[in-house]
Design an enzyme around this catalytic site. Structure first.
Site, mmCIF file in Angstrom:
data_model
loop_
_atom_site.group_PDB
_atom_site.id
_atom_site.type_symbol
_atom_site.label_atom_id
_atom_site.label_comp_id
_atom_site.label_asym_id
_atom_site.label_seq_id
_atom_site.Cartn_x
_atom_site.Cartn_y
_atom_site.Cartn_z
ATOM 1 N N VAL A 156 0.848 -1.185 0.000
ATOM 2 C CA VAL A 156 0.000 0.000 0.000
ATOM 3 C C VAL A 156 0.886 1.239 0.000
ATOM 4 O O VAL A 156 1.830 1.338 0.796
ATOM 5 C CB VAL A 156 -0.947 0.002 1.224
ATOM 6 N N LYS A 207 -3.068 0.551 -3.873
ATOM 7 C CA LYS A 207 -2.916 -0.801 -3.337
ATOM 8 C C LYS A 207 -2.502 -1.711 -4.490
ATOM 9 O O LYS A 207 -3.221 -1.824 -5.488
ATOM 10 C CB LYS A 207 -4.252 -1.248 -2.750
ATOM 11 N N ASP A 231 -13.817 -7.304 8.503
ATOM 12 C CA ASP A 231 -12.533 -6.966 9.128
ATOM 13 C C ASP A 231 -12.596 -5.586 9.775
ATOM 14 O O ASP A 231 -11.691 -4.769 9.627
ATOM 15 C CB ASP A 231 -11.410 -7.021 8.087
#
Length: 166
Positions: free
Chosen positions: A20, A35, A122
């Site tokens: 990243v 990314k 997440d």
């Protein structure tokens, strides 16, 4: 890293699946996150791009482009900011009124995402970007996210829990 149309790309973090970078879009100077998928990560990056295209919502990072760079597939995202909730919490306890404000805002963001049948999977302090004045939150990193039809009707994903609940 070099990528046509972007400048000043500096690595922010890396994992076994991606690198990243933070930099600027050359055309207008907008701050972006780039990314790059490493070997075997193209499918996940493309899935993240596809999900984010359907989630043009307040409080959710926006996907700007998906392209192929010299290091592999690249997802370009808006830069939501440099401070995440993990960094804010590392500085000490938040006053209760600020904590409630952030909690409510995050719950509203997650509810909007779930209304689009997307489960982030997440949610953790490192994936919640906080603006400099603790005013606005942005949920980032949809790399593990999944399309979950009927999510709001089913009140969750049976047999699956986000990592932070394990």
């Amino acid at each position: 890293m070099r990528l046509d149309g972007y400048r000043d790309l500096a690595e922010v973090r890396s994992s076994s699946r991606s690198r990243v970078y933070r930099g600027e879009r050359s055309s207008d100077g907008a701050s972006v996150i780039v990314k790059v998928a490493l070997e075997g990560g193209e499918g996940r990056l493309l899935s993240e791009y596809s999900l984010l295209q359907r989630l043009d919502l307040p409080g959710v990072t926006r996907a700007l482009d998906f392209l192929h760079g010299p290091e592999g597939p690249v997802l370009v995202l808006e830069d939501a900011g440099r401070s995440d909730l993990a960094g804010v919490l590392a500085r000490g306890r938040l006053p209760l009124d600020e904590a409630w404000t952030l909690a409510i805002q995050l719950a509203e963001i997650v509810a909007r995402v779930h209304q689009r049948d997307i489960a982030h999977l997440d949610i953790c302090p490192g994936n919640v970007v906080v603006d400099g004045d603790l005013g606005w939150l942005t949920l980032v990193d949809f790399g593990r996210a999944s399309h979950a039809p009927g999510l709001t009707r089913a009140r969750g994903l049976r047999g699956r829990r986000a990592d932070e609940l394990r």
